[in-house]
Design an enzyme around this catalytic site. Structure first.
Site, PDB file in Angstrom:
ATOM      1  N   TYR A 121       0.863  -1.180   0.000  1.00 37.40           N
ATOM      2  CA  TYR A 121       0.000   0.000   0.000  1.00 37.40           C
ATOM      3  C   TYR A 121       0.905   1.237   0.000  1.00 37.40           C
ATOM      4  O   TYR A 121       0.877   2.089   0.881  1.00 37.40           O
ATOM      5  CB  TYR A 121      -0.979   0.003   1.183  1.00 37.40           C
ATOM      6  CG  TYR A 121      -2.212   0.826   0.862  1.00 37.40           C
ATOM      7  CD1 TYR A 121      -3.066   0.444  -0.162  1.00 37.40           C
ATOM      8  CD2 TYR A 121      -2.504   1.988   1.551  1.00 37.40           C
ATOM      9  CE1 TYR A 121      -4.174   1.205  -0.494  1.00 37.40           C
ATOM     10  CE2 TYR A 121      -3.608   2.758   1.231  1.00 37.40           C
ATOM     11  CZ  TYR A 121      -4.433   2.358   0.199  1.00 37.40           C
ATOM     12  OH  TYR A 121      -5.517   3.109  -0.121  1.00 37.40           O
ATOM     13  N   LEU A 122       1.722   1.295  -1.039  1.00 33.21           N
ATOM     14  CA  LEU A 122       2.839   2.229  -1.089  1.00 33.21           C
ATOM     15  C   LEU A 122       2.393   3.689  -1.200  1.00 33.21           C
ATOM     16  O   LEU A 122       1.396   3.988  -1.850  1.00 33.21           O
ATOM     17  CB  LEU A 122       3.737   1.882  -2.281  1.00 33.21           C
ATOM     18  CG  LEU A 122       4.246   0.439  -2.301  1.00 33.21           C
ATOM     19  CD1 LEU A 122       5.100   0.199  -3.544  1.00 33.21           C
ATOM     20  CD2 LEU A 122       5.037   0.104  -1.047  1.00 33.21           C
ATOM     21  N   GLU A 150       4.225   8.010  -0.976  1.00 33.15           N
ATOM     22  CA  GLU A 150       5.440   8.774  -1.334  1.00 33.15           C
ATOM     23  C   GLU A 150       6.628   8.468  -0.421  1.00 33.15           C
ATOM     24  O   GLU A 150       7.776   8.575  -0.842  1.00 33.15           O
ATOM     25  CB  GLU A 150       5.143  10.280  -1.305  1.00 33.15           C
ATOM     26  CG  GLU A 150       4.412  10.783  -2.535  1.00 33.15           C
ATOM     27  CD  GLU A 150       5.139  10.464  -3.840  1.00 33.15           C
ATOM     28  OE1 GLU A 150       6.360  10.706  -3.917  1.00 33.15           O
ATOM     29  OE2 GLU A 150       4.497   9.956  -4.770  1.00 33.15           O
ATOM     30  N   GLY A 151       6.325   8.129   0.828  1.00 35.72           N
ATOM     31  CA  GLY A 151       7.413   7.782   1.761  1.00 35.72           C
ATOM     32  C   GLY A 151       8.175   6.564   1.249  1.00 35.72           C
ATOM     33  O   GLY A 151       9.410   6.552   1.176  1.00 35.72           O
ATOM     34  N   HIS A 152       7.426   5.515   0.874  1.00 41.05           N
ATOM     35  CA  HIS A 152       8.074   4.303   0.325  1.00 41.05           C
ATOM     36  C   HIS A 152       8.828   4.638  -0.957  1.00 41.05           C
ATOM     37  O   HIS A 152       9.936   4.163  -1.188  1.00 41.05           O
ATOM     38  CB  HIS A 152       7.025   3.232  -0.015  1.00 41.05           C
ATOM     39  CG  HIS A 152       6.249   2.719   1.153  1.00 41.05           C
ATOM     40  ND1 HIS A 152       4.897   2.941   1.302  1.00 41.05           N
ATOM     41  CD2 HIS A 152       6.620   1.983   2.217  1.00 41.05           C
ATOM     42  CE1 HIS A 152       4.482   2.359   2.412  1.00 41.05           C
ATOM     43  NE2 HIS A 152       5.494   1.772   2.983  1.00 41.05           N
ATOM     44  N   GLN A 185      12.615   7.139   8.550  1.00 41.17           N
ATOM     45  CA  GLN A 185      12.749   7.693   9.902  1.00 41.17           C
ATOM     46  C   GLN A 185      11.396   7.761  10.616  1.00 41.17           C
ATOM     47  O   GLN A 185      11.327   7.864  11.816  1.00 41.17           O
ATOM     48  CB  GLN A 185      13.393   9.082   9.801  1.00 41.17           C
ATOM     49  CG  GLN A 185      13.428   9.897  11.072  1.00 41.17           C
ATOM     50  CD  GLN A 185      14.278   9.266  12.165  1.00 41.17           C
ATOM     51  OE1 GLN A 185      15.108   8.404  11.897  1.00 41.17           O
ATOM     52  NE2 GLN A 185      14.041   9.657  13.401  1.00 41.17           N
ATOM     53  N   GLN A 227      11.865   1.391  15.131  1.00 40.80           N
ATOM     54  CA  GLN A 227      12.149   0.237  14.261  1.00 40.80           C
ATOM     55  C   GLN A 227      13.535   0.375  13.615  1.00 40.80           C
ATOM     56  O   GLN A 227      14.327  -0.570  13.575  1.00 40.80           O
ATOM     57  CB  GLN A 227      11.058   0.154  13.190  1.00 40.80           C
ATOM     58  CG  GLN A 227      11.387  -0.773  12.027  1.00 40.80           C
ATOM     59  CD  GLN A 227      10.224  -0.938  11.067  1.00 40.80           C
ATOM     60  OE1 GLN A 227       9.285  -1.644  11.383  1.00 40.80           O
ATOM     61  NE2 GLN A 227      10.277  -0.333   9.910  1.00 40.80           N
ATOM     62  N   VAL A 268       8.546  11.570   5.037  1.00 38.60           N
ATOM     63  CA  VAL A 268       7.872  12.322   3.967  1.00 38.60           C
ATOM     64  C   VAL A 268       6.486  12.709   4.492  1.00 38.60           C
ATOM     65  O   VAL A 268       5.771  11.868   5.053  1.00 38.60           O
ATOM     66  CB  VAL A 268       7.764  11.478   2.679  1.00 38.60           C
ATOM     67  CG1 VAL A 268       7.022  12.252   1.590  1.00 38.60           C
ATOM     68  CG2 VAL A 268       9.151  11.079   2.189  1.00 38.60           C
ATOM     69  N   MET A 284       3.361  10.702   6.140  1.00 35.86           N
ATOM     70  CA  MET A 284       2.730   9.693   5.274  1.00 35.86           C
ATOM     71  C   MET A 284       2.767   8.335   5.952  1.00 35.86           C
ATOM     72  O   MET A 284       3.775   7.944   6.541  1.00 35.86           O
ATOM     73  CB  MET A 284       3.458   9.632   3.947  1.00 35.86           C
ATOM     74  CG  MET A 284       3.305  10.920   3.183  1.00 35.86           C
ATOM     75  SD  MET A 284       2.965  10.614   1.467  1.00 35.86           S
ATOM     76  CE  MET A 284       2.818  12.289   0.887  1.00 35.86           C
TER      77      MET A 284
HETATM   78  O1  PAF Z   1       8.011  -0.751   8.265  1.00 36.98           O
HETATM   79  C1  PAF Z   1       7.377  -1.686   7.738  1.00 36.98           C
HETATM   80  O2  PAF Z   1       6.625  -1.528   6.797  1.00 36.98           O
HETATM   81  C2  PAF Z   1       7.545  -3.083   8.323  1.00 36.98           C
HETATM   82  O3  PAF Z   1       7.669  -3.058   9.701  1.00 36.98           O
HETATM   83  C3  PAF Z   1       8.708  -3.867   7.681  1.00 36.98           C
HETATM   84  C4  PAF Z   1      10.039  -3.220   7.990  1.00 36.98           C
HETATM   85  C5  PAF Z   1       8.504  -3.957   6.184  1.00 36.98           C
HETATM   86  C6  PAF Z   1       8.739  -5.288   8.246  1.00 36.98           C
HETATM   87  O4  PAF Z   1       7.567  -5.971   7.995  1.00 36.98           O
END
Ligand code: PAF
Length: 282
Positions: free
Chosen positions: A32-33, A35-37, A149, A154, A177, A185
């Protein structure tokens, strides 16, 4: 762009490219991408010969009653976005392939870094994250892996795991972002109704206010925390999970605002739990 659903096929493909001396960048996602991704994919594209994006909603990082079942999944839309970014491969394995019957092995980082903040509110969450990320690192053997970030805790935990377990790769941190109105986002923003979304703007506003007060000379952690709390609590739909002010290096407690400081928030608006944070260098 190739799409792999099988662990073995992804592993063989990555091995082949590594043998040919190509550098590989991995962007782990749950899909579910937004702009951050995409900013992570762009960075990987710039740095590396081969870019792999994993899309896997990892069941073991969700707790009981969390949104594993309803987490938005749109592989076709995501694939189209990744194709535009010249991604070389998408890895979208099934749960059965990642965790076959009898699966019993986990990677876990212990200590304060996992015990507080989201680790306290979501027991087992980071064990699930570090396990799946370790598996992705083993399967793809990337030279670099890209994380946002926005998930500050994480990121620090994964960096620590990579250091502690000597994974031969670099973790690249990419900035948060934001939407034009300041909302960080997140794939979960889609859960917010209009009013919740409006009130959720208080997160970035409270962080900005804290930054300004620090820049103006405030050094007392409790004062900053209280100012943030008051501002958030003025929004009737907000339910604070935590306001943490800690070392931006390892989340250890600080006596006062000094050095690299992370201010991290988790707040619920209706059923949606949002996180946001700010790193301030003093
Ligand atoms: O940040 C995420 O989307 C998830 O925690 C990750 C790092 C893809 C692990 O499932």
């Amino acid at each position: 762009m190739q799409i792999f659903n099988s662990v073995k096929e992804m592993q063989d493909w990555c091995k082949k490219h590594k043998k040919q001396g190509r550098s590989m960048g991995l962007v782990p996602t749950m899909g579910y991408l937004h702009e951050g991704h995409i900013s992570l994919v762009k960075a990987a594209r710039q740095d590396c010969d081969i870019v792999v994006v994993s899309i896997f909603v990892n069941p073991i990082q969700f707790g009981q009653g969390e949104d594993y079942g309803s987490y938005p999944r749109e592989l076709e839309r995501d694939s189209a976005l990744l194709l535009k970014e010249n991604t070389d491969a998408v890895f979208a394995p099934s749960v059965q392939d990642m965790y076959p019957a009898g699966y019993d092995t986990f990677a876990e980082v212990f200590g304060d870094i996992t015990g507080k903040m989201c680790g306290a509110s979501r027991p087992g969450h980071f064990k699930g994250v570090t396990t799946v990320v370790s598996k992705l690192f083993h399967i793809c053997q990337p030279d670099r892996a890209y994380f946002g970030q926005k998930d500050a805790q994480q990121l620090l935990i994964i960096k620590k795991m990579v250091r502690d377990l000597n994974f031969p790769l670099e973790i690249v941190r990419m900035p948060i972002v934001r939407e034009s109105d300041g909302l960080a986002m997140s794939s979960r923003n889609v859960y917010l109704n209009e009013e919740e979304r409006q009130q959720a703007l208080v997160l970035s506003q409270a962080l900005k206010m804290a930054e300004k007060n620090i820049r103006d000379g405030e050094r007392e952690i409790e004062k900053i925390r209280q100012q943030i709390k008051d501002m958030i609590e003025a929004r009737p739909l907000a339910r604070i999970d935590y306001i943490e002010i800690a070392s931006g290096q390892d989340l250890s407690a600080l006596e006062e605002i000094q050095g690299g400081v992370l201010i991290a928030l988790a707040v619920k608006f209706g059923k949606t739990r949002l996180i946001d944070n700010l790193l301030v260098e003093v």
